[in-house]
Design a protein around this motif. Sequence first.
Motif, PDB file in Angstrom:
ATOM      1  N   ASN A 118     -36.486 -26.103   4.074  1.00 46.48           N
ATOM      2  CA  ASN A 118     -36.045 -25.003   5.245  1.00 46.48           C
ATOM      3  C   ASN A 118     -36.357 -23.587   4.749  1.00 46.48           C
ATOM      4  O   ASN A 118     -36.711 -22.863   5.529  1.00 46.48           O
ATOM      5  CB  ASN A 118     -34.664 -25.292   5.460  1.00 46.48           C
ATOM      6  CG  ASN A 118     -34.325 -26.635   6.293  1.00 46.48           C
ATOM      7  OD1 ASN A 118     -35.504 -27.351   6.154  1.00 46.48           O
ATOM      8  ND2 ASN A 118     -33.206 -26.567   6.837  1.00 46.48           N
ATOM      9  N   ALA A 119     -35.949 -23.136   3.453  1.00 51.33           N
ATOM     10  CA  ALA A 119     -35.961 -22.098   3.096  1.00 51.33           C
ATOM     11  C   ALA A 119     -37.661 -21.663   3.062  1.00 51.33           C
ATOM     12  O   ALA A 119     -37.874 -20.360   3.561  1.00 51.33           O
ATOM     13  CB  ALA A 119     -35.752 -21.886   1.512  1.00 51.33           C
ATOM     14  N   PHE A 120     -38.664 -22.465   2.740  1.00 52.20           N
ATOM     15  CA  PHE A 120     -39.929 -22.128   2.886  1.00 52.20           C
ATOM     16  C   PHE A 120     -40.430 -21.860   4.096  1.00 52.20           C
ATOM     17  O   PHE A 120     -40.989 -20.906   4.697  1.00 52.20           O
ATOM     18  CB  PHE A 120     -40.576 -23.299   2.124  1.00 52.20           C
ATOM     19  CG  PHE A 120     -41.993 -22.789   1.966  1.00 52.20           C
ATOM     20  CD1 PHE A 120     -42.580 -22.490   0.645  1.00 52.20           C
ATOM     21  CD2 PHE A 120     -43.230 -23.470   2.765  1.00 52.20           C
ATOM     22  CE1 PHE A 120     -43.756 -22.142   0.240  1.00 52.20           C
ATOM     23  CE2 PHE A 120     -44.486 -23.115   2.630  1.00 52.20           C
ATOM     24  CZ  PHE A 120     -44.744 -22.350   1.131  1.00 52.20           C
ATOM     25  N   LEU A 121     -40.053 -22.938   5.041  1.00 53.92           N
ATOM     26  CA  LEU A 121     -40.491 -22.634   6.357  1.00 53.92           C
ATOM     27  C   LEU A 121     -39.980 -21.322   7.282  1.00 53.92           C
ATOM     28  O   LEU A 121     -40.574 -20.515   7.861  1.00 53.92           O
ATOM     29  CB  LEU A 121     -40.081 -23.764   7.296  1.00 53.92           C
ATOM     30  CG  LEU A 121     -40.410 -25.322   7.013  1.00 53.92           C
ATOM     31  CD1 LEU A 121     -39.968 -26.259   7.999  1.00 53.92           C
ATOM     32  CD2 LEU A 121     -42.188 -25.220   7.052  1.00 53.92           C
ATOM     33  N   LYS A 122     -38.662 -21.113   6.833  1.00 53.92           N
ATOM     34  CA  LYS A 122     -38.066 -19.811   7.508  1.00 53.92           C
ATOM     35  C   LYS A 122     -38.714 -18.497   7.008  1.00 53.92           C
ATOM     36  O   LYS A 122     -38.755 -17.680   7.625  1.00 53.92           O
ATOM     37  CB  LYS A 122     -36.578 -19.903   7.461  1.00 53.92           C
ATOM     38  CG  LYS A 122     -35.911 -20.966   8.303  1.00 53.92           C
ATOM     39  CD  LYS A 122     -34.249 -20.882   7.957  1.00 53.92           C
ATOM     40  CE  LYS A 122     -33.692 -22.039   9.100  1.00 53.92           C
ATOM     41  NZ  LYS A 122     -33.842 -21.647  10.443  1.00 53.92           N
ATOM     42  N   ASN A 123     -39.003 -18.484   5.538  1.00 53.64           N
ATOM     43  CA  ASN A 123     -39.592 -17.342   5.013  1.00 53.64           C
ATOM     44  C   ASN A 123     -41.101 -17.471   5.481  1.00 53.64           C
ATOM     45  O   ASN A 123     -41.600 -16.092   5.730  1.00 53.64           O
ATOM     46  CB  ASN A 123     -39.714 -17.563   3.433  1.00 53.64           C
ATOM     47  CG  ASN A 123     -39.741 -16.200   2.705  1.00 53.64           C
ATOM     48  OD1 ASN A 123     -38.974 -15.319   3.015  1.00 53.64           O
ATOM     49  ND2 ASN A 123     -40.815 -16.157   2.125  1.00 53.64           N
ATOM     50  N   LEU A 124     -41.804 -18.502   5.803  1.00 50.53           N
ATOM     51  CA  LEU A 124     -43.290 -18.529   6.331  1.00 50.53           C
ATOM     52  C   LEU A 124     -43.077 -17.768   7.720  1.00 50.53           C
ATOM     53  O   LEU A 124     -44.020 -16.952   8.271  1.00 50.53           O
ATOM     54  CB  LEU A 124     -43.544 -19.892   6.368  1.00 50.53           C
ATOM     55  CG  LEU A 124     -45.046 -19.759   7.274  1.00 50.53           C
ATOM     56  CD1 LEU A 124     -46.147 -19.079   6.399  1.00 50.53           C
ATOM     57  CD2 LEU A 124     -45.353 -21.261   7.199  1.00 50.53           C
TER      58      LEU A 124
END
Length: 254
Positions: A118-124
């Motif tokens: 989730n952290a990766f997707l939201k940062n993307l």
Amino acid sequence: MRLAVTGKGGVGKTTIAVFLARYLAHTGKGVILIDADPDANAAMSLGLDADSAPQPISELKELIAERTGTAGTGGEFFSLNPRVEDVPERYAVEVDGVRLLRMGRLARGGGGCFCPENAFLKNLLAHLFFGKEAEVILDMEAGVEHLGRGTAHGVDRMLMVVEPGRRSIQTAFTIRRYAADIGLTNVGVVINKYRSEEELRTIEEQLEDLPVAGRFPYRESIATADLRGTSPWQGTEEDVSLARALLEGVAAGA
């Protein structure tokens, strides 16, 4: 322009998102279309088959582990700001000037899951919304789960697609309330699949104070394309005219 498109399942939000993306590309703009609906079908709507569709970002486990610092660990601690700037170039698939990214399914659990994926997707998402390299259109599931408070500030407007029927209109009211909770107040409705001026007026009355950003009439060609699994956008003069009018309405309320 950074647009998030949402609405009740089946109302045609992916069709609207694809028409906007294809029109922007038609005018020479660089466009990134992000499919963030777990029931992803933006690839098919762009004319891609299953083998040509991009891999969901959430399934890039090794990359996410490397970028979030969880590789070889138990995953209890991870970076909230992983490097993502190369992801669009590496994992998007281009169709006639539209670059398609599939986010994949957000992990959930209990009162809400926050994990490396989730952290990766939201940062993307934040990187794309606040970047300057292209127009961005986000095809979402109903709700605002893919948008955090910070990312929401990068959205120029959220479009809630409705069709004739009270349930889709009630969903739009619910989404507006959720969006306000994260500070996203610039919302508008796209009325889709109406068959007559009388039906259009009835829907507009039921929307009460929800602002109408655009209107998109029912078209047999789109229904036929859906049945055949082909792209609804054919680049015809009518396609271009409808998409232009829709975008002008959206821009006028931005």
